[in-house]
Design a protein around this motif. Structure first.
Motif, PDB file in Angstrom:
ATOM      1  N   GLU A 298       2.948  39.239  46.044  1.00 11.89           N
ATOM      2  CA  GLU A 298       3.316  40.782  46.608  1.00 11.89           C
ATOM      3  C   GLU A 298       4.651  40.657  45.629  1.00 11.89           C
ATOM      4  N   GLU A 299       5.363  39.001  45.566  1.00 13.33           N
ATOM      5  CA  GLU A 299       6.379  38.814  45.049  1.00 13.33           C
ATOM      6  C   GLU A 299       6.147  39.301  43.590  1.00 13.33           C
ATOM      7  N   VAL A 300       5.242  38.598  42.651  1.00 16.29           N
ATOM      8  CA  VAL A 300       5.165  38.229  41.718  1.00 16.29           C
ATOM      9  C   VAL A 300       5.226  40.525  40.695  1.00 16.29           C
ATOM     10  N   VAL A 301       4.327  40.958  41.325  1.00 16.62           N
ATOM     11  CA  VAL A 301       4.236  42.474  41.452  1.00 16.62           C
ATOM     12  C   VAL A 301       5.431  42.586  41.660  1.00 16.62           C
ATOM     13  N   ARG A 302       6.156  42.588  42.188  1.00 17.04           N
ATOM     14  CA  ARG A 302       7.722  43.322  42.197  1.00 17.04           C
ATOM     15  C   ARG A 302       8.353  42.736  41.514  1.00 17.04           C
ATOM     16  N   ARG A 303       8.153  41.453  40.604  1.00 15.48           N
ATOM     17  CA  ARG A 303       9.331  40.728  39.124  1.00 15.48           C
ATOM     18  C   ARG A 303       8.479  41.396  38.720  1.00 15.48           C
ATOM     19  N   LEU A 304       7.193  41.956  38.037  1.00 19.50           N
ATOM     20  CA  LEU A 304       6.680  42.311  37.297  1.00 19.50           C
ATOM     21  C   LEU A 304       6.671  44.324  37.537  1.00 19.50           C
ATOM     22  N   ALA A 305       7.233  44.105  38.305  1.00 23.06           N
ATOM     23  CA  ALA A 305       7.996  45.981  37.966  1.00 23.06           C
ATOM     24  C   ALA A 305       9.037  45.595  37.696  1.00 23.06           C
ATOM     25  N   ASN A 306      10.045  44.501  37.691  1.00 26.57           N
ATOM     26  CA  ASN A 306      11.223  45.043  36.796  1.00 26.57           C
ATOM     27  C   ASN A 306      10.999  44.769  35.373  1.00 26.57           C
ATOM     28  N   ASN A 340       3.261  50.729  38.496  1.00 28.26           N
ATOM     29  CA  ASN A 340       2.016  50.685  36.901  1.00 28.26           C
ATOM     30  C   ASN A 340       2.286  49.247  36.388  1.00 28.26           C
ATOM     31  N   VAL A 341       1.219  48.243  37.616  1.00 27.59           N
ATOM     32  CA  VAL A 341       0.777  46.733  37.130  1.00 27.59           C
ATOM     33  C   VAL A 341      -0.706  47.720  37.049  1.00 27.59           C
ATOM     34  N   VAL A 342      -1.380  46.878  36.127  1.00 28.27           N
ATOM     35  CA  VAL A 342      -2.833  46.116  35.976  1.00 28.27           C
ATOM     36  C   VAL A 342      -3.370  45.252  36.153  1.00 28.27           C
ATOM     37  N   GLU A 477      12.535  53.468  37.646  1.00 32.58           N
ATOM     38  CA  GLU A 477      11.745  54.712  37.056  1.00 32.58           C
ATOM     39  C   GLU A 477      11.512  54.706  35.607  1.00 32.58           C
ATOM     40  N   ALA A 478      12.639  55.005  35.372  1.00 32.71           N
ATOM     41  CA  ALA A 478      13.158  55.876  34.097  1.00 32.71           C
ATOM     42  C   ALA A 478      13.873  54.078  33.351  1.00 32.71           C
ATOM     43  N   LEU A 479      14.655  53.091  33.606  1.00 30.96           N
ATOM     44  CA  LEU A 479      14.426  52.366  32.976  1.00 30.96           C
ATOM     45  C   LEU A 479      14.009  51.181  32.418  1.00 30.96           C
ATOM     46  N   PHE A 480      13.255  51.084  33.479  1.00 32.33           N
ATOM     47  CA  PHE A 480      12.207  49.826  33.401  1.00 32.33           C
ATOM     48  C   PHE A 480      10.936  50.154  33.033  1.00 32.33           C
ATOM     49  N   SER A 481      11.042  50.789  31.844  1.00 32.29           N
ATOM     50  CA  SER A 481      10.368  51.130  31.163  1.00 32.29           C
ATOM     51  C   SER A 481      10.493  51.207  29.466  1.00 32.29           C
TER      52      SER A 481
END
Length: 606
Positions: A298-306, A340-342, A477-481
């Motif tokens: 979960e921590e890795v997914v949260r880090r990836l999301a940013n 949006n993490v695969v 959503e807008a910025l971290f893309s």
């Protein structure tokens, strides 16, 4: 005569008094009338490592353009849903000659219109990144002329050291070292473990990654060399406690009778109690390890999301059992899908046959009465371990690599960018703002059977009562893309000047063409509000600073006509250290709910 001679002088006095009166009245009037507002070019904001937030300024109805820095709540906008698809033939080779008309896209089984389509390669993404960095020049500084390769893909490699054996750890370390050679210049990789003992942040330094790999060793939470009495596995304990398997309990009871009561059959009832207690202990230990692994995932997914770009999690694991924690895997899939993490999963055991004898370094102590049953449980557990890996990969549109010895090739396929990928986009029609999950399916119109790897769904926006939370989610959503959106005509430029060797002022210039902005008439003026969000990221994709700026436009027709010819520019400034930065710009208007997003780069030399 006397009055005739005095009249001209008297008139002069009256005239002087009247002029003075007019001058005083005008001064008082001008004191009550605000000065013309500064042009948007003068808008200026100083930020630090967090998003700036200042109170909204009071705007006079007569002001035509004003700006202030403040958090803002966006309107809910019908988002463009992007689906990246990788197509392979039966031999696993990439299919590279497909066109838009070859694809079909379904949302909740309803055929959708594909509104955007592009073919992407690693070289194309890198070239695009370099091109976006070229115009980000400084005011005459040579540093701005340097081509910048921006980070485009972020790959988190997670090694399940909680469940890895030492032989598996050595095997995957060697494979991962060879995988680094397949990375593109725009790839950034981080290394993590499910025990939390190793964390290497995103970098493109292959030597640093190879050095960090040496820290991947087994970190089991239980003592593997300890044999309980009876010696029950996690799988057998699950059968006894959760599935009420009488045979599994009888096997454990027989083993307890031998190890605790020297085979005294009169103590069968006591042995059964001992077996049940051992099952609860083994189950608690196994659940604890599984829960521990999920928390770090979960921590890795949260880090990836940013991270501002494509997000891939590569889980290298021998697999593990979920027992009653099956909902944890489902929640992990939901969390990754929202971000949006695969997730691509690799079975660290490679090509293997079930180990009927157990760990040779720590052999089991089965009796002749229980050995056959224990072997059955051991084989069944090894086969069931991979189920959770398949679930995580399939649920997020990833791929599960298993039962193969070329783990280095599996890592290359799982972590490196595919040679060809297709980016499909569609706008959901009549989308309900209810936060529900929508299933996605990508199909081909041709009859040839090909393997399609794509995300399996997305979540609809959710209406939030808390404006602050809505703001946070919309901005993220807008910025971290890194997807570029062109609803509005926006140009991005950067400038900088160095204060000293350690500090620089970076200015982000947003030039807007008002002709394609939708205004509404309000009291005879052209009214709209723009939200301009600027984010600064370092060369490894880490967020450095950001600012949200509100621009209120209340334009007279003459002003609108003038700005339609020239446009206008909004300036946002940041204090940063010398280095290479990715600039992410998002612009959104309130009336039309249209959006623009741009990427840029700047190099500030030391």
């Amino acid at each position: 005569m006397f009055h005739s001679r005095l009249l001209p002088g008297f008139r002069r006095i009256i005239l002087i008094v009247f002029v003075c009166f007019l001058w005083i009245s005008r001064s008082q009037l001008s004191a009550q009338t605000p000065e013309p507002p500064p042009t948007p070019q003068d808008a200026h904001a100083k930020t630090d490592s967090t998003a700036a937030s200042t109170p909204a300024q009071t705007t006079s109805p007569n002001e035509e353009v004003s700006s202030h820095d403040t958090p803002t709540t966006f309107k809910v906008r019908v988002n463009l849903v992007l689906v990246r698809a990788v197509v392979r033939d039966r031999q696993g080779k990439i299919v590279s000659n497909l066109k838009k008309e070859d694809f079909q896209l379904y949302d909740n089984r309803k055929l959708q219109t594909i509104s955007s389509f592009s073919v992407e390669t690693p070289d194309k993404r890198t070239a695009s990144a370099v091109a976006s960095g070229e115009p980000s020049s400084s005011s005459g500084d040579v540093g701005g002329a340097k081509a910048v390769v921006l980070p485009q893909r972020f790959v988190s490699m997670v090694f399940d050291d909680v469940h890895l054996s030492m032989s598996d750890a050595v095997f995957v370390r060697d494979s991962a070292t060879r995988f680094f050679g397949a990375l593109a210049a725009s790839d950034r990789v981080s290394l993590n473990t499910t025990s939390g003992q190793l964390t290497q942040d995103f970098t493109d330094d292959h030597d640093k990654l190879a050095k960090a790999l040496l820290g991947i060793v087994p970190h089991s939470l239980t003592n593997q060399n300890f044999h309980d009495c009876p010696d029950e596995s996690y799988y057998q304990a699950d059968l006894i406690v959760n599935r009420s398997d009488d045979q599994a309990l009888a096997v454990a009871t027989e083993e307890a009778l031998q190890c605790a009561f020297n085979g005294d059959t009169t103590m069968t009832a006591a042995a059964r109690t001992v077996a049940q207690s051992a099952a609860y202990r083994a189950l608690a230990q196994g659940d604890n390890e599984t829960e521990y692994a999920y928390r770090h995932l979960e921590e890795v997914v949260r880090r990836l999301a940013n991270m501002p770009g494509q997000r891939v999690l590569v889980l290298v694991s021998p697999g593990f059992l979920s027992t009653t924690l099956q909902s944890e895997a489902s929640e992990m899939v939901d969390r990754a899908t929202r971000a949006n993490v695969v997730i691509n999963a690799i079975d660290a055991r490679g090509l293997y046959a079930p180990d009927v004898g157990g760990d040779i370094a720590n052999p089991p102590r089965d009796t002749f009465r229980t050995a056959g049953y224990k072997t059955t449980y051991r084989v069944a557990a090894q086969l069931a371990q991979e189920d959770v890996l398949a679930q995580l990969a399939d649920g997020t549109g990833g791929k599960f690599f298993h039962n193969r010895n070329d783990v280095d090739e599996a890592m290359r396929e799982a972590g490196a960018a595919p040679e060809i990928s297709y980016l499909l986009g569609f706008s959901p029609q009549n989308l309900k703002i209810d936060g529900r999950f929508h299933t996605l399916k990508v199909a081909l119109t041709g009859k040839e059977k090909l393997d399609i790897q794509a995300r399996h769904g997305y979540f609809a926006p959710k209406t939030l009562n808390d404006p602050a939370e809505a703001t946070k989610q919309e901005i993220q959503e807008a910025l971290f893309s890194q997807e570029e959106i062109r609803d509005l005509p926006v140009e991005l430029q950067t400038q900088f000047f160095k204060k000293d060797e350690a500090q620089a002022r970076l200015a982000v210039l947003t030039h807007l063409d008002v002709r394609n902005i939708r205004f509404r008439k309000l009291q005879g003026r052209n009214n709209d509000q723009l939200t301009i969000v600027t984010g600064i990221f370092d060369e490894n994709g880490n967020f450095v600073a950001g600012l949200s700026k509100i621009v209120d436009m209340n334009l007279l027709d003459t002003t609108y006509a003038r700005l339609s010819r020239s446009g206008f520019t909004v300036k946002t400034s940041f204090d940063v250290k010398p280095g290479t930065y990715l600039v992410r710009l998002v612009v959104r208007d309130a009336v039309g709910a249209q959006m623009a997003a741009r990427n840029g780069a700047v190099v500030i030399p030391n």
